[in-house]
Design a protein around this motif. Structure first.
Motif, PDB file in Angstrom:
ATOM      1  N   ILE A 170       0.838  -1.201   0.000  1.00  0.00           N
ATOM      2  CA  ILE A 170       0.000   0.000   0.000  1.00  0.00           C
ATOM      3  C   ILE A 170       0.875   1.254   0.000  1.00  0.00           C
ATOM      4  O   ILE A 170       0.570   2.248  -0.677  1.00  0.00           O
ATOM      5  N   GLY A 171       1.988   1.197   0.735  1.00  0.00           N
ATOM      6  CA  GLY A 171       2.907   2.328   0.742  1.00  0.00           C
ATOM      7  C   GLY A 171       3.490   2.603  -0.631  1.00  0.00           C
ATOM      8  O   GLY A 171       3.575   3.752  -1.075  1.00  0.00           O
ATOM      9  N   LEU A 172       3.866   1.528  -1.349  1.00  0.00           N
ATOM     10  CA  LEU A 172       4.473   1.689  -2.670  1.00  0.00           C
ATOM     11  C   LEU A 172       3.468   2.179  -3.706  1.00  0.00           C
ATOM     12  O   LEU A 172       3.786   3.032  -4.542  1.00  0.00           O
ATOM     13  N   ILE A 173       2.248   1.639  -3.669  1.00  0.00           N
ATOM     14  CA  ILE A 173       1.264   2.074  -4.660  1.00  0.00           C
ATOM     15  C   ILE A 173       0.801   3.503  -4.365  1.00  0.00           C
ATOM     16  O   ILE A 173       0.496   4.272  -5.282  1.00  0.00           O
ATOM     17  N   SER A 174       0.786   3.885  -3.074  1.00  0.00           N
ATOM     18  CA  SER A 174       0.460   5.267  -2.726  1.00  0.00           C
ATOM     19  C   SER A 174       1.557   6.214  -3.195  1.00  0.00           C
ATOM     20  O   SER A 174       1.278   7.323  -3.685  1.00  0.00           O
ATOM     21  N   LEU A 175       2.817   5.784  -3.061  1.00  0.00           N
ATOM     22  CA  LEU A 175       3.935   6.581  -3.565  1.00  0.00           C
ATOM     23  C   LEU A 175       3.829   6.753  -5.071  1.00  0.00           C
ATOM     24  O   LEU A 175       4.041   7.850  -5.604  1.00  0.00           O
ATOM     25  N   MET A 176       3.504   5.660  -5.761  1.00  0.00           N
ATOM     26  CA  MET A 176       3.344   5.722  -7.212  1.00  0.00           C
ATOM     27  C   MET A 176       2.253   6.719  -7.602  1.00  0.00           C
ATOM     28  O   MET A 176       2.412   7.534  -8.522  1.00  0.00           O
ATOM     29  N   GLY A 177       1.125   6.687  -6.883  1.00  0.00           N
ATOM     30  CA  GLY A 177       0.043   7.616  -7.166  1.00  0.00           C
ATOM     31  C   GLY A 177       0.439   9.061  -6.898  1.00  0.00           C
ATOM     32  O   GLY A 177       0.103   9.965  -7.666  1.00  0.00           O
TER      33      GLY A 177
END
Length: 251
Positions: A170-177
């Motif tokens: 979730i942290g990585l996909i939030s960073l991507m967003g």
């Protein structure tokens, strides 16, 4: 007169590029249709089903590679390839953790791409405050979703791995967003946000937050393929915009 002729030429070039890009995406559209035509909810996992599922993503990687060259391998092309690996892993339920890891790497590579110089953005102070606010909203939503999901993660097998693993994911996909917001490219931003929605809907079903819907997998896959398409097109367009920006600076 020369300026008008140059502007008309640039418009023709953009139209020609858009047409060429559309035709290069036809194999992706065809493979997506084949996937939905052959897919059945109760089909037995097999190498063939994994290949059919990952084919659209791999074809997108080939399109971006043909347009942007080898420097995109450590960016969107690499992210698409790792996404295809994740597609294959998720065919087999016992490889869910491996698939999640592959997608986590994909999001990391997308993030690196969005930070690259290919994405030309206007860093005016008038919009930076809004960008920071969107960052904050995205982070808060990611944290809230993880807190909401946490009790359900504790009930599933391999919870000792999934609880921290899902948090990292979730942290990585939030960073991507968040980095997609920074690019200010509409296709890139929409693709990243739709990717997050697709994964959210998948997580709600996989971790038994909601009952599996009859067309739940179709919703996940439609949003997933759309997200990957927009991210791929956004990367191609980013290079075009950078070239146009460079021409404008030299003029």
């Amino acid at each position: 007169m020369d300026i008008l002729e140059t502007d008309a030429y640039d418009r023709r070039q953009r139209r020609n590029m858009s047409c060429a890009l559309f035709f290069s995406l036809l194999p992706f559209f065809l493979s997506t249709v084949v996937y939905f035509y052959l897919w059945t909810p109760d089909s037995t996992p097999s190498i063939m089903s994994a290949g059919v599922k990952s084919a659209p993503t791999l074809l997108l990687a080939a399109v971006v590679l043909s347009w942007n060259g080898g420097h995109s391998v450590l960016g969107v092309v690499g992210g698409l390839i790792f996404s295809a690996v994740g597609d294959c892993c998720l065919i087999w339920p016992e490889l869910f953790l491996h698939g999640m890891g592959a997608f986590a790497v994909a999001h990391l590579l997308y993030s690196l791409s969005f930070l690259s110089s290919r994405y030309v953005s206007d860093s005016s102070s008038s919009s930076s405050s809004w960008i920071r606010l969107l960052y904050l909203i995205l982070v808060i939503l990611g944290v809230c979703f993880y807190i909401f999901l946490y009790p359900y993660l504790q009930k599933v097998p391999n919870s000792d791995l999934l609880v921290p693993g899902v948090g990292i994911y979730i942290g990585l996909i939030s960073l991507m967003g968040a980095l997609a917001i920074r690019t200010r490219h509409v296709a890139t931003l929409l693709g990243s946000l739709i990717f997050m929605v697709s994964d959210l809907f998948l997580a709600l079903q996989v971790f038994k937050v909601i009952e599996n819907m009859q067309n739940g997998n179709a919703v996940v896959m439609v949003t997933y393929y759309l997200a990957q398409l927009l991210i791929a097109v956004g990367d191609v367009k980013a290079v075009e915009d950078k070239d146009n920006f460079s021409k404008w600076k030299r003029s």
